[in-house]
Write a protein that holds these residues in place. Structure first.
Motif, mmCIF file in Angstrom:
data_model
loop_
_atom_site.group_PDB
_atom_site.id
_atom_site.type_symbol
_atom_site.label_atom_id
_atom_site.label_comp_id
_atom_site.label_asym_id
_atom_site.label_seq_id
_atom_site.Cartn_x
_atom_site.Cartn_y
_atom_site.Cartn_z
ATOM 1 N N SER A 76 0.915 -1.365 -0.052
ATOM 2 C CA SER A 76 -0.154 -0.037 -0.095
ATOM 3 C C SER A 76 0.884 1.010 -0.044
ATOM 4 O O SER A 76 0.472 2.310 -0.869
ATOM 5 C CB SER A 76 -1.000 0.161 1.194
ATOM 6 N N HIS A 77 1.798 1.333 0.858
ATOM 7 C CA HIS A 77 2.776 2.444 0.849
ATOM 8 C C HIS A 77 3.880 2.463 0.136
ATOM 9 O O HIS A 77 4.990 3.323 -0.024
ATOM 10 C CB HIS A 77 3.060 2.606 2.439
ATOM 11 N N LYS A 78 4.284 1.474 -0.638
ATOM 12 C CA LYS A 78 5.388 1.472 -1.617
ATOM 13 C C LYS A 78 5.482 2.554 -2.669
ATOM 14 O O LYS A 78 4.431 2.986 -2.971
ATOM 15 C CB LYS A 78 5.622 0.264 -2.213
ATOM 16 N N PRO A 79 6.517 3.152 -2.989
ATOM 17 C CA PRO A 79 8.069 2.629 -2.767
ATOM 18 C C PRO A 79 8.474 2.854 -1.287
ATOM 19 O O PRO A 79 8.374 4.317 -0.939
ATOM 20 C CB PRO A 79 8.806 3.243 -3.770
ATOM 21 N N LEU A 80 9.131 2.067 -0.398
ATOM 22 C CA LEU A 80 9.620 2.469 0.594
ATOM 23 C C LEU A 80 11.221 2.139 0.743
ATOM 24 O O LEU A 80 11.619 1.197 0.274
ATOM 25 C CB LEU A 80 9.028 1.385 1.767
#
Length: 222
Positions: A76-80
């Motif tokens: 959900s939060h990529k790119p990390l």
């Protein structure tokens, strides 16, 4: 190019204030302080959940097992660029029957999901920082906190860093024992108070800058 940091944890990442029973304002939470310190070129993403464990299903409340949500959270939060995992306080609860070794392996199992996740920039894997929370304070057994944790919780949290660090290093993860510089608050012995959040932010900032190669910039933590 901005750097993106995911902070995956429990109530001490969510910002529970044991004194009031509410949530600390973002400006006081360690995640918010970290964001202010690192500046606009870094995005600090809060993923704290009260009661979260690494791999245990809590019989008293659903949805707290980190393992089930961790991969969707990464995607959900990529790119990390970096994933910070700080768990262990809830895993030490007597109802889960875990010892320090089990707790370390549980947290490691969660972290291993970051490998081959392609959740980093350009399909790479993000760096991972495993952080052990500060130990439960002594004397909690004589307070209402005993009803939440059960017996033996302090010893488990004291011994967790020595168990988790070798596994972290062995698998290429960074490691931080936050209890060397940060202490839980005395309101309930198991949650950070305002000073604890400030100390945690300073400790995290130093580690994050080293891992990501960030120079000093942004606001200074007070």
């Amino acid at each position: 190019m901005e750097k993106r940091i995911l902070c995956f944890g429990d109530s001490n990442t969510w910002g529970f204030d044991a004194q009031s029973g509410d949530r600390f304002p973002r400006t006081l939470r360690w995640t918010g302080r970290l964001q202010a310190a690192l500046g606009e070129d870094v995005v600090v993403i809060e993923e704290g959940l009260n009661g979260r464990t690494a791999v245990c299903e809590d019989p008293l409340k659903e949805g707290l097992k980190g393992l089930d949500y961790f991969m969707p959270c990464l995607q959900s939060h990529k790119p990390l660029d970096l994933v910070i995992i700080m768990l262990g306080t809830n895993d030490c609860k007597a109802r889960f029957s875990l010892n320090e070794e089990h707790m370390a392996l549980s947290i490691l199992r969660l972290a291993m999901k970051s490998k081959n996740s392609a959740a980093g920039p350009k399909g790479s894997d993000p760096a991972v920082l495993l952080v052990t929370p500060p130990p439960i304070l002594p004397g909690y057994e004589s307070t209402p906190t005993l009803m939440t944790l059960g017996a033996g919780a302090r010893e488990k949290t004291l011994n967790l860093p020595a168990r988790l660090e070798p596994y972290a290093r062995m698998n290429g993860f960074s490691f931080l024992e936050s209890g060397k510089t940060v202490a839980m608050g005395k309101a309930d012995n198991m949650h950070l108070d305002e000073k604890g959040h400030a100390d945690m932010a300073r400790t995290m900032e130093e580690a994050v800058r080293e891992i990501l190669g960030l120079t000093k910039g942004g606001k200074t933590l007070e």
